[in-house]
Scaffold this motif. Structure first.
Motif, PDB file in Angstrom:
ATOM      1  N   TYR A   1      -2.411  -1.266  -3.106  1.00  0.00           N
ATOM      2  CA  TYR A   1      -2.623  -0.196  -4.073  1.00  0.00           C
ATOM      3  C   TYR A   1      -1.339   0.605  -4.236  1.00  0.00           C
ATOM      4  CZ  TYR A   1      -3.077   2.333   0.331  1.00  0.00           C
ATOM      5  OH  TYR A   1      -2.859   2.827   1.592  1.00  0.00           O
ATOM      6  N   VAL A   2      -1.286   1.367  -5.314  1.00  0.00           N
ATOM      7  CA  VAL A   2      -0.307   2.430  -5.493  1.00  0.00           C
ATOM      8  C   VAL A   2      -1.119   3.665  -5.865  1.00  0.00           C
ATOM      9  CG1 VAL A   2       1.656   3.326  -6.799  1.00  0.00           C
ATOM     10  CG2 VAL A   2       1.555   0.885  -6.238  1.00  0.00           C
ATOM     11  N   ILE A   3      -1.087   4.669  -4.995  1.00  0.00           N
ATOM     12  CA  ILE A   3      -1.814   5.906  -5.241  1.00  0.00           C
ATOM     13  C   ILE A   3      -0.821   6.970  -5.667  1.00  0.00           C
ATOM     14  CG2 ILE A   3      -3.237   7.730  -4.250  1.00  0.00           C
ATOM     15  CD1 ILE A   3      -4.399   5.667  -2.337  1.00  0.00           C
ATOM     16  N   ASP A   4      -1.096   7.560  -6.825  1.00  0.00           N
ATOM     17  CA  ASP A   4      -0.267   8.609  -7.400  1.00  0.00           C
ATOM     18  C   ASP A   4      -0.896   9.961  -7.074  1.00  0.00           C
ATOM     19  OD1 ASP A   4       0.557  10.467  -9.361  1.00  0.00           O
ATOM     20  OD2 ASP A   4      -0.279   9.315 -10.989  1.00  0.00           O
ATOM     21  N   ALA A   5      -0.060  10.944  -6.805  1.00  0.00           N
ATOM     22  CA  ALA A   5      -0.492  12.307  -6.457  1.00  0.00           C
ATOM     23  C   ALA A   5      -0.948  12.352  -5.015  1.00  0.00           C
ATOM     24  CB  ALA A   5      -1.572  12.833  -7.396  1.00  0.00           C
ATOM     25  N   ALA A   6      -0.029  12.074  -4.139  1.00  0.00           N
ATOM     26  CA  ALA A   6      -0.299  12.110  -2.701  1.00  0.00           C
ATOM     27  C   ALA A   6      -0.682  13.519  -2.280  1.00  0.00           C
ATOM     28  CB  ALA A   6       0.930  11.619  -1.937  1.00  0.00           C
ATOM     29  N   PRO A   7      -1.208  13.676  -1.105  1.00  0.00           N
ATOM     30  CA  PRO A   7      -1.690  14.977  -0.627  1.00  0.00           C
ATOM     31  C   PRO A   7      -0.630  16.066  -0.666  1.00  0.00           C
ATOM     32  CG  PRO A   7      -2.267  13.215   0.879  1.00  0.00           C
ATOM     33  CD  PRO A   7      -1.363  12.618  -0.139  1.00  0.00           C
TER      34      PRO A   7
ATOM     35  N   ARG B   1       0.883  -1.171   0.000  1.00  0.00           N
ATOM     36  CA  ARG B   1       0.000   0.000   0.000  1.00  0.00           C
ATOM     37  C   ARG B   1       0.916   1.215   0.000  1.00  0.00           C
ATOM     38  NH1 ARG B   1      -3.238  -3.190   4.570  1.00  0.00           N
ATOM     39  NH2 ARG B   1      -1.670  -2.188   5.869  1.00  0.00           N
ATOM     40  N   VAL B   2       0.991   1.868  -1.165  1.00  0.00           N
ATOM     41  CA  VAL B   2       2.009   2.892  -1.396  1.00  0.00           C
ATOM     42  C   VAL B   2       1.383   4.176  -1.936  1.00  0.00           C
ATOM     43  CG1 VAL B   2       4.113   3.425  -2.711  1.00  0.00           C
ATOM     44  CG2 VAL B   2       3.690   1.084  -1.943  1.00  0.00           C
ATOM     45  N   LEU B   3       1.847   5.307  -1.415  1.00  0.00           N
ATOM     46  CA  LEU B   3       1.535   6.615  -1.979  1.00  0.00           C
ATOM     47  C   LEU B   3       2.795   7.115  -2.683  1.00  0.00           C
ATOM     48  CD1 LEU B   3      -0.222   8.407   1.024  1.00  0.00           C
ATOM     49  CD2 LEU B   3      -1.309   7.288  -0.920  1.00  0.00           C
ATOM     50  N   VAL B   4       2.645   7.678  -3.878  1.00  0.00           N
ATOM     51  CA  VAL B   4       3.787   8.245  -4.601  1.00  0.00           C
ATOM     52  C   VAL B   4       3.581   9.747  -4.697  1.00  0.00           C
ATOM     53  CG1 VAL B   4       5.116   8.237  -6.741  1.00  0.00           C
ATOM     54  CG2 VAL B   4       4.063   6.113  -5.929  1.00  0.00           C
TER      55      VAL B   4
ATOM     56  N   VAL C   1      -0.998  -4.681  -8.172  1.00  0.00           N
ATOM     57  CA  VAL C   1      -2.034  -4.014  -7.382  1.00  0.00           C
ATOM     58  C   VAL C   1      -2.582  -2.867  -8.220  1.00  0.00           C
ATOM     59  CG1 VAL C   1      -1.016  -4.631  -5.139  1.00  0.00           C
ATOM     60  CG2 VAL C   1      -0.369  -2.472  -6.237  1.00  0.00           C
ATOM     61  N   PRO C   2      -3.759  -2.364  -7.871  1.00  0.00           N
ATOM     62  CA  PRO C   2      -4.315  -1.246  -8.637  1.00  0.00           C
ATOM     63  C   PRO C   2      -3.483   0.027  -8.502  1.00  0.00           C
ATOM     64  CG  PRO C   2      -5.999  -2.263  -7.255  1.00  0.00           C
ATOM     65  CD  PRO C   2      -4.692  -2.863  -6.856  1.00  0.00           C
ATOM     66  N   HIS C   3      -3.404   0.756  -9.614  1.00  0.00           N
ATOM     67  CA  HIS C   3      -2.780   2.083  -9.632  1.00  0.00           C
ATOM     68  C   HIS C   3      -3.922   3.077  -9.689  1.00  0.00           C
ATOM     69  CE1 HIS C   3      -0.827   5.344 -12.354  1.00  0.00           C
ATOM     70  NE2 HIS C   3      -0.805   5.718 -11.102  1.00  0.00           N
ATOM     71  N   LEU C   4      -3.966   3.954  -8.731  1.00  0.00           N
ATOM     72  CA  LEU C   4      -5.019   4.955  -8.673  1.00  0.00           C
ATOM     73  C   LEU C   4      -4.393   6.335  -8.761  1.00  0.00           C
ATOM     74  CD1 LEU C   4      -7.983   5.652  -8.250  1.00  0.00           C
ATOM     75  CD2 LEU C   4      -7.589   5.517  -5.808  1.00  0.00           C
ATOM     76  N   SER C   5      -4.751   7.057  -9.801  1.00  0.00           N
ATOM     77  CA  SER C   5      -4.268   8.424  -9.959  1.00  0.00           C
ATOM     78  C   SER C   5      -5.315   9.374  -9.410  1.00  0.00           C
ATOM     79  CB  SER C   5      -4.016   8.729 -11.434  1.00  0.00           C
ATOM     80  OG  SER C   5      -3.797  10.112 -11.593  1.00  0.00           O
TER      81      SER C   5
END
Length: 148
Positions: free
Chosen positions: A67-73, A7-10, A31-35
């Motif tokens: 997951y890998v979430i792109d565009a962290a806060p 579970r990663v934020l980029v 895992v899903p990539h969520l932008s």
């Protein structure tokens, strides 16, 4: 114990570099990539607040252990909202991958550093080095699960 999904934020770098890196990590770990930028563009009006975006993010993560979430806060309020959402779904981030830029790190990066979930890399760093950091974070999560 079954294999864990990361579970990663980029965060950081340019949108193109960050998105490409997040996509490669998601494919590597399956895992899903969520932008978040795409979620905002596709599901929220330009003046929309965080809540509609977070609902869409939650819906996409509901059945996924990783997951890998792109565009962290980018603000502390956004970071707290994302952390709260991920915690409520019982899928808090293992690691925040910060692709450093020439700009000095902001308060959000300090927030993740204080939480012990930050790994910083130059944007041109090989994927293998980032994968190794993600795998170490997974080992830490596994160790915490065995010895709470």
């Amino acid at each position: 114990m079954p294999s864990l999904s990361p579970r990663v934020l980029v965060a950081g770098s340019s949108d193109a570099e960050r998105g490409a890196r997040a996509d490669r990590l998601a494919r590597f770990f399956r895992v899903p990539h969520l932008s978040v930028c795409e979620v905002i563009r596709d599901h929220a009006a330009p003046s929309a607040k965080d809540a509609p975006v977070l609902r869409v993010v939650a819906a996409r993560l509901v059945d996924s252990p990783g997951y890998v979430i792109d565009a962290a806060p980018r603000t502390l309020a956004e970071a707290a909202a994302v952390d709260g959402l991920l915690a409520s779904l019982a899928v808090p981030a293992d690691l925040v991958v910060h692709l450093r830029s020439d700009e000095p790190p902001g308060v959000v990066i300090g927030y993740y550093q204080a939480r012990g979930t930050l790994a910083q890399f130059l944007p041109g760093t090989d994927d293998e080095a980032i994968v190794a950091s993600v795998e170490r974070a997974l080992l830490n999560r596994k160790a915490r699960a065995v010895h709470p």
